[in-house]
Design a protein around this motif. Structure first.
Motif, PDB file in Angstrom:
ATOM      1  N   LEU A  43       0.826  -1.199   0.000  1.00 21.49           N
ATOM      2  CA  LEU A  43       0.000   0.000   0.000  1.00 21.49           C
ATOM      3  C   LEU A  43       0.863   1.253   0.000  1.00 21.49           C
ATOM      4  O   LEU A  43       0.662   2.171  -0.808  1.00 21.49           O
ATOM      5  CB  LEU A  43      -0.917  -0.016   1.223  1.00 21.49           C
ATOM      6  CG  LEU A  43      -2.003   1.049   1.308  1.00 21.49           C
ATOM      7  CD1 LEU A  43      -2.981   0.894   0.171  1.00 21.49           C
ATOM      8  CD2 LEU A  43      -2.716   0.952   2.645  1.00 21.49           C
ATOM      9  N   SER A  89      -5.858  -4.889  -4.877  1.00 22.13           N
ATOM     10  CA  SER A  89      -6.764  -4.072  -4.078  1.00 22.13           C
ATOM     11  C   SER A  89      -6.038  -2.978  -3.306  1.00 22.13           C
ATOM     12  O   SER A  89      -6.586  -1.912  -3.060  1.00 22.13           O
ATOM     13  CB  SER A  89      -7.537  -4.968  -3.098  1.00 22.13           C
ATOM     14  OG  SER A  89      -6.645  -5.625  -2.218  1.00 22.13           O
ATOM     15  N   CYS A  90      -4.759  -3.218  -2.941  1.00 24.02           N
ATOM     16  CA  CYS A  90      -4.036  -2.235  -2.143  1.00 24.02           C
ATOM     17  C   CYS A  90      -3.748  -0.958  -2.916  1.00 24.02           C
ATOM     18  O   CYS A  90      -3.457   0.076  -2.326  1.00 24.02           O
ATOM     19  CB  CYS A  90      -2.725  -2.833  -1.620  1.00 24.02           C
ATOM     20  SG  CYS A  90      -1.561  -3.285  -2.917  1.00 24.02           S
ATOM     21  N   ILE A  93      -7.292   2.686  -4.838  1.00 25.08           N
ATOM     22  CA  ILE A  93      -7.662   4.094  -4.678  1.00 25.08           C
ATOM     23  C   ILE A  93      -6.768   5.019  -5.503  1.00 25.08           C
ATOM     24  O   ILE A  93      -7.280   5.839  -6.274  1.00 25.08           O
ATOM     25  CB  ILE A  93      -7.643   4.499  -3.196  1.00 25.08           C
ATOM     26  CG1 ILE A  93      -8.750   3.749  -2.446  1.00 25.08           C
ATOM     27  CG2 ILE A  93      -7.833   5.999  -3.028  1.00 25.08           C
ATOM     28  CD1 ILE A  93      -8.760   4.005  -0.959  1.00 25.08           C
ATOM     29  N   VAL A 220      -7.259   4.429   5.243  1.00 19.84           N
ATOM     30  CA  VAL A 220      -7.638   3.052   4.932  1.00 19.84           C
ATOM     31  C   VAL A 220      -6.981   1.981   5.802  1.00 19.84           C
ATOM     32  O   VAL A 220      -7.398   0.822   5.758  1.00 19.84           O
ATOM     33  CB  VAL A 220      -7.335   2.731   3.444  1.00 19.84           C
ATOM     34  CG1 VAL A 220      -8.019   3.712   2.527  1.00 19.84           C
ATOM     35  CG2 VAL A 220      -5.829   2.710   3.183  1.00 19.84           C
ATOM     36  N   TRP A 221      -5.966   2.341   6.620  1.00 20.32           N
ATOM     37  CA  TRP A 221      -5.225   1.296   7.321  1.00 20.32           C
ATOM     38  C   TRP A 221      -6.119   0.453   8.230  1.00 20.32           C
ATOM     39  O   TRP A 221      -5.982  -0.760   8.313  1.00 20.32           O
ATOM     40  CB  TRP A 221      -4.073   1.910   8.123  1.00 20.32           C
ATOM     41  CG  TRP A 221      -4.507   2.740   9.294  1.00 20.32           C
ATOM     42  CD1 TRP A 221      -4.726   4.085   9.308  1.00 20.32           C
ATOM     43  CD2 TRP A 221      -4.785   2.279  10.627  1.00 20.32           C
ATOM     44  NE1 TRP A 221      -5.124   4.500  10.559  1.00 20.32           N
ATOM     45  CE2 TRP A 221      -5.166   3.409  11.394  1.00 20.32           C
ATOM     46  CE3 TRP A 221      -4.737   1.028  11.247  1.00 20.32           C
ATOM     47  CZ2 TRP A 221      -5.509   3.313  12.735  1.00 20.32           C
ATOM     48  CZ3 TRP A 221      -5.080   0.929  12.587  1.00 20.32           C
ATOM     49  CH2 TRP A 221      -5.449   2.057  13.313  1.00 20.32           C
ATOM     50  N   TRP A 223      -9.258  -0.178   7.870  1.00 27.57           N
ATOM     51  CA  TRP A 223     -10.127  -1.042   7.090  1.00 27.57           C
ATOM     52  C   TRP A 223      -9.372  -2.258   6.560  1.00 27.57           C
ATOM     53  O   TRP A 223      -9.956  -3.333   6.398  1.00 27.57           O
ATOM     54  CB  TRP A 223     -10.743  -0.246   5.939  1.00 27.57           C
ATOM     55  CG  TRP A 223     -11.554   0.914   6.419  1.00 27.57           C
ATOM     56  CD1 TRP A 223     -11.252   2.243   6.302  1.00 27.57           C
ATOM     57  CD2 TRP A 223     -12.791   0.856   7.111  1.00 27.57           C
ATOM     58  NE1 TRP A 223     -12.225   3.012   6.877  1.00 27.57           N
ATOM     59  CE2 TRP A 223     -13.195   2.183   7.385  1.00 27.57           C
ATOM     60  CE3 TRP A 223     -13.622  -0.195   7.543  1.00 27.57           C
ATOM     61  CZ2 TRP A 223     -14.366   2.483   8.055  1.00 27.57           C
ATOM     62  CZ3 TRP A 223     -14.789   0.106   8.201  1.00 27.57           C
ATOM     63  CH2 TRP A 223     -15.155   1.426   8.451  1.00 27.57           C
ATOM     64  N   VAL A 224      -8.091  -2.088   6.304  1.00 22.95           N
ATOM     65  CA  VAL A 224      -7.266  -3.227   5.900  1.00 22.95           C
ATOM     66  C   VAL A 224      -7.231  -4.265   7.020  1.00 22.95           C
ATOM     67  O   VAL A 224      -7.389  -5.466   6.793  1.00 22.95           O
ATOM     68  CB  VAL A 224      -5.831  -2.777   5.540  1.00 22.95           C
ATOM     69  CG1 VAL A 224      -4.932  -3.985   5.297  1.00 22.95           C
ATOM     70  CG2 VAL A 224      -5.850  -1.882   4.311  1.00 22.95           C
ATOM     71  N   MET A 306     -11.680  -0.662   0.727  1.00 24.00           N
ATOM     72  CA  MET A 306     -10.833   0.433   0.257  1.00 24.00           C
ATOM     73  C   MET A 306     -11.574   1.313  -0.750  1.00 24.00           C
ATOM     74  O   MET A 306     -11.488   2.543  -0.705  1.00 24.00           O
ATOM     75  CB  MET A 306      -9.557  -0.134  -0.375  1.00 24.00           C
ATOM     76  CG  MET A 306      -8.619  -0.774   0.627  1.00 24.00           C
ATOM     77  SD  MET A 306      -7.112  -1.354  -0.172  1.00 24.00           S
ATOM     78  CE  MET A 306      -6.391  -2.272   1.189  1.00 24.00           C
ATOM     79  N   GLN A 309     -13.792   4.408   0.022  1.00 22.88           N
ATOM     80  CA  GLN A 309     -13.257   5.755   0.199  1.00 22.88           C
ATOM     81  C   GLN A 309     -13.507   6.643  -1.024  1.00 22.88           C
ATOM     82  O   GLN A 309     -13.470   7.867  -0.909  1.00 22.88           O
ATOM     83  CB  GLN A 309     -11.747   5.693   0.477  1.00 22.88           C
ATOM     84  CG  GLN A 309     -11.360   4.737   1.587  1.00 22.88           C
ATOM     85  CD  GLN A 309     -12.057   5.061   2.891  1.00 22.88           C
ATOM     86  OE1 GLN A 309     -12.032   6.197   3.359  1.00 22.88           O
ATOM     87  NE2 GLN A 309     -12.686   4.060   3.492  1.00 22.88           N
TER      88      GLN A 309
END
Length: 337
Positions: A43, A89-90, A93, A220-221, A223-224, A306, A309
């Motif tokens: 990420l 996915s990482c 965004i 986002v951390w 949510w990870v 993610m 967001q």
């Protein structure tokens, strides 16, 4: 490179925490530690790298490349770029914001994002070496088709109206820039923004990328951690062999069941290939196996958590439904033929 994360997880879980790798708890904690550290590292690196490139994003050049091409070609290009670009996915965004800020239609952007997690060159080579040309071709064509058709449908529904304010602002600015280019007003736009004519220095790139990394990672951390925790719980506590035992007969319900089982799990396209091979060896039908693996890669909780967001729930639900329907129909068709 990814082996280091597994080595670290081995040391931390089995040596420091003294958990056994033969227990469900040990396996679940190992999964959590390895995937969390790996995703966090990816990420940070991906947001910084994409931010560094976006610091001098030339909207006119991107738009010029796609200008005049039929939308069908645009969807194909988006899905094609997704297939050869190993985003996961990482990085969803920053990639999404990069595309929207360039004024690229939402359908083409989504064709890229839907295809990219499913297919990459490493996964294709690995799949070909393990299972041969036929399965590899089916997997690749299915992934690209899902991206193209999903992107076209989202464009038809004008999905840009369901973006979060941050992404909507980037998209609107990109659209304005593209309209100025189409009207021959690019020179006037540059005069109104003289900073754009200056060469971006390495220090400016670094500062922009650093700011992007701090802002996005800060959102986002947590949510990870939530998403990987759900995957770790299922990874460690679903009995080994249970999936093969319950999905091996190819009943009609086995495909949607496999899709739903794959959603809470998390894996990239490369990591899911050994799972795909194992399921086929154990007798799970090809359609059921591909449906399960594709839902694990493209419809995972971390991906959608993610994307929350930059997208509203309505758009996320629509994309989620498109993927589930696509995987289910694909699985049924392959099981029948």
């Amino acid at each position: 490179m990814f082996a280091w994360f597994s080595i670290f997880a081995d040391w931390f879980v089995y040596d420091i925490l003294a958990l056994s790798n033969q227990t469900q708890l040990g396996q679940a904690v190992h999964f959590f530690v390895e995937d969390t550290t790996k995703i966090f590292a990816l990420l940070i690196v991906m947001i910084y790298a994409i931010g560094w490139l976006r610091a001098s994003l030339d909207v006119e050049r991107v738009r010029g490349y796609l200008a005049g091409k039929p939308k069908v070609v645009g969807y194909g290009l988006g899905a094609g770029f997704g297939a050869i670009t190993p985003f996961c996915s990482c990085s969803s965004i920053p990639v999404f914001l990069g595309f929207t800020s360039a004024g690229i239609p939402i359908g083409i952007t989504m064709a890229f994002l839907l295809t990219s997690p499913l297919i990459n060159e490493v996964a294709i080579l690995l799949l070909f070496s393990l299972l041969g040309f036929k399965v590899t071709l089916i997997y690749a064509v299915t992934g690209i088709a899902i991206g193209v058709l999903g992107g076209a449908l989202l464009d038809l529904l004008k999905a840009e109206r369901w973006l979060q304010p941050l992404a909507a602002k980037a998209y609107a600015m990109g659209q304005v820039a593209s309209e100025q280019q189409a009207d021959g007003n690019t020179a006037a736009a540059r005069n109104a923004n003289p900073e754009k004519d200056r060469k971006v220095t390495w220090q400016q790139r670094h500062q922009f990328a650093k700011s992007e990394t701090s802002e996005i990672f800060g959102r986002v951390w947590k949510w990870v951690i939530i998403g990987v925790s759900l995957g770790a719980a299922l990874h460690g506590f679903v009995p080994a062999g249970w999936l093969e035992a319950n999905l091996g007969d190819g009943q009609w319900w086995s495909v949607p069941a496999a899709v739903m089982m794959g959603i809470p799990l998390y894996a990239n396209a490369t990591g899911v290939i050994p799972v795909l091979e194992s399921l086929l060896i154990q007798g799970v039908p090809l359609g059921t196996t591909l449906a399960f693996c594709m839902s694990t890669v493209a419809a995972s909780f971390p991906e959608f958590i993610m994307l929350k967001q930059v997208m509203q729930w309505r758009l996320l639900a629509l994309i989620f439904s498109i993927l589930l329907l696509s995987f289910t129909l694909m699985g049924w068709v392959l099981n029948m033929v």
